[in-house]
Design a protein around this motif. Structure first.
Motif, short mmCIF file in Angstrom:
data_model
loop_
_atom_site.label_atom_id
_atom_site.label_comp_id
_atom_site.label_asym_id
_atom_site.label_seq_id
_atom_site.Cartn_x
_atom_site.Cartn_y
_atom_site.Cartn_z
N ARG A 164 0.83 -1.21 0.00
CA ARG A 164 0.00 0.00 0.00
C ARG A 164 0.86 1.26 0.00
NH1 ARG A 164 -1.52 4.43 1.84
NH2 ARG A 164 0.36 4.35 3.12
N ALA A 165 1.90 1.26 0.84
CA ALA A 165 2.76 2.44 0.94
C ALA A 165 3.46 2.76 -0.37
CB ALA A 165 3.80 2.24 2.05
N ARG A 166 3.57 1.77 -1.25
CA ARG A 166 4.28 1.94 -2.51
C ARG A 166 3.34 2.01 -3.72
NH1 ARG A 166 7.01 -0.40 1.36
NH2 ARG A 166 9.25 -0.07 1.52
N ALA A 181 -5.93 7.41 4.19
CA ALA A 181 -5.74 6.37 3.18
C ALA A 181 -5.47 5.01 3.83
CB ALA A 181 -4.59 6.75 2.25
N VAL A 182 -4.68 5.00 4.90
CA VAL A 182 -4.38 3.75 5.59
C VAL A 182 -5.63 3.21 6.28
CG1 VAL A 182 -3.06 2.72 7.48
CG2 VAL A 182 -1.95 4.30 5.90
N ALA A 183 -6.41 4.09 6.90
CA ALA A 183 -7.64 3.66 7.56
C ALA A 183 -8.59 3.02 6.56
CB ALA A 183 -8.30 4.85 8.25
N ALA A 184 -8.72 3.62 5.37
CA ALA A 184 -9.58 3.04 4.34
C ALA A 184 -9.05 1.68 3.90
CB ALA A 184 -9.67 3.99 3.15
N PHE A 185 -7.75 1.56 3.77
CA PHE A 185 -7.13 0.30 3.35
C PHE A 185 -7.37 -0.79 4.38
CE2 PHE A 185 -3.57 -2.62 2.63
CZ PHE A 185 -3.56 -2.74 1.25
N LEU A 186 -7.28 -0.42 5.67
CA LEU A 186 -7.44 -1.40 6.75
C LEU A 186 -8.88 -1.60 7.15
CD1 LEU A 186 -4.46 -0.34 9.07
CD2 LEU A 186 -4.55 -2.28 7.51
N GLY A 187 -9.78 -0.73 6.70
CA GLY A 187 -11.18 -0.85 7.08
C GLY A 187 -11.46 -0.46 8.50
N VAL A 188 -10.75 0.57 9.01
CA VAL A 188 -11.00 1.09 10.34
C VAL A 188 -11.49 2.52 10.22
CG1 VAL A 188 -9.26 -0.40 11.38
CG2 VAL A 188 -8.63 1.92 10.66
N PRO A 189 -12.11 3.09 11.27
CA PRO A 189 -12.60 4.47 11.19
C PRO A 189 -11.48 5.45 10.88
CG PRO A 189 -13.55 3.36 13.07
CD PRO A 189 -12.50 2.44 12.54
#
Length: 343
Positions: free
Chosen positions: A45-47, A329-337
């Motif tokens: 994801r980071a890349r 973006a990370v929250a969306a990727f992980l499915g957290v608020p």
């Protein structure tokens, strides 16, 4: 080249590329550290892998596989490249694991018999436990509860018989035959050095050697064959590589064991020694890191109600703004608020 320019160039080489598929990221990164599956997804994801379903899709489609390569560690690489990359590390990894195999009762006879039988087993993917059971039915007895099965899988992988593919159950990797792959490059070491420099440069031969687990002499020879240029004494980069353009800070929330933290002989230029143990307290554990324009500025963790960042000190306003965007973006990727807490 001062430290600020060096870190900017490294940061943009590693994380400044446009959105891409998992197989393209695995190729351009020289391989993605993959002993922790969740961390490998965050590294992709980071890349540039924005779709959280993309890593699993690429594995299920056989586009990427995992096997033991650099430093004897699992890496996610394009299926087309796995076999020639393995050729660079198999003998070294086999030698490095010989003592532990003997301690686990994996004698030469047991290992040889397993190598004979594995190609005859029903096509996978199979879980490790299923492979051990199938071998046991054919007279190769291995303790299924200890570390012997894992070391036998690595041994078979080093001989080019199998690799890791998509999970067959949650947290249960599937093993399948190593793909034939495409034609190898004329000089595999130089090809890997070129990929390393494209993702980690500017860097020196000792950095490449530390990342790959190769002697510095071999790393230096690979650099020379890769036709690298020297933007600064002792530092090499891909010929014609452009420096980063001006703009807002580039911030990434990196998962555990991220390749950026493992890509150089020393972390001193990116990580203040006063905070080094908060990233690596020992035992080989590399904690998730907050990185801005190449510098490690804190750690972070996922919680049920969002993401928590523990910064090492006050964050500049521009970094805070970029961090909020990255956290979303990370929250969306992980499915957290989409809730960011600065602890």
């Amino acid at each position: 080249m001062d430290d600020q320019e060096l870190l900017l160039r490294r940061m943009h080489a590693q994380f400044g590329r446009p959105e891409a598929a998992a197989v393209a990221v695995a190729r351009s990164s020289g391989g993605v550290q993959a002993q922790d599956a969740a961390a490998a997804r965050l590294a992709l994801r980071a890349r540039g892998v924005a779709d959280p379903a993309e890593p699993g899709r690429a594995q299920a489609a056989g586009e990427v596989v995992s096997t033991w390569l650099m430093r004897g560690t699992l890496h996610l690489v394009p299926a087309a490249d796995a076999r020639w990359m393995l050729g660079l590390f198999a003998a070294r990894n086999l030698a490095g694991g010989a003592r532990r195999r003997r301690e686990l009762g994996l004698t030469d006879e047991i290992c040889a018999r397993a190598l004979e039988l594995l190609p005859t087993l029903p096509q996978g993917p199979h879980s490790r436990a299923a492979l051990v059971a199938l071998l046991g039915e054919r007279g190769v007895g291995i303790d299924p509860k200890g570390q012997a099965p894992a070391h036998l899988m690595a041994y078979a992988a080093a001989h080019g018989l199998l690799c890791r593919g998509a999970d067959v159950a949650p947290r249960e990797p599937g093993y399948l035959p190593m793909p034939a792959g495409g034609p190898p490059p004329a000089d595999p070491a130089a090809a890997l050095a070129g990929r390393y420099l494209a993702a980690f440069g500017p860097a020196g031969p000792a950095d490449f050697g530390a990342w790959a687990g190769l002697p510095v002499t071999a790393a230096r020879s690979a650099f020379e064959a890769a036709s690298a240029e020297q933007p600064s004494p002792g530092l090499f980069a891909v010929a014609g590589a452009a420096g980063p353009s001006s703009g807002p800070p580039l911030v990434r929330l990196l998962g555990a064991y991220d390749g950026y933290l493992l890509g150089y002989r020393s972390r001193a230029v990116m990580l203040d020694e006063a905070f080094a143990q908060r990233i690596n307290a020992g035992g080989g554990v590399i904690r998730p890191a907050v990185v801005a324009d190449g510098r490690v500025l804190g750690t972070w963790r996922r919680e049920r109600d969002g993401l928590v960042v523990e910064a090492f000190g006050p964050l500049p306003r521009g970094v805070r703004a970029a961090l909020a965007e990255e956290a979303a973006a990370v929250a969306a990727f992980l499915g957290v608020p989409d809730v960011l807490t600065l602890a």
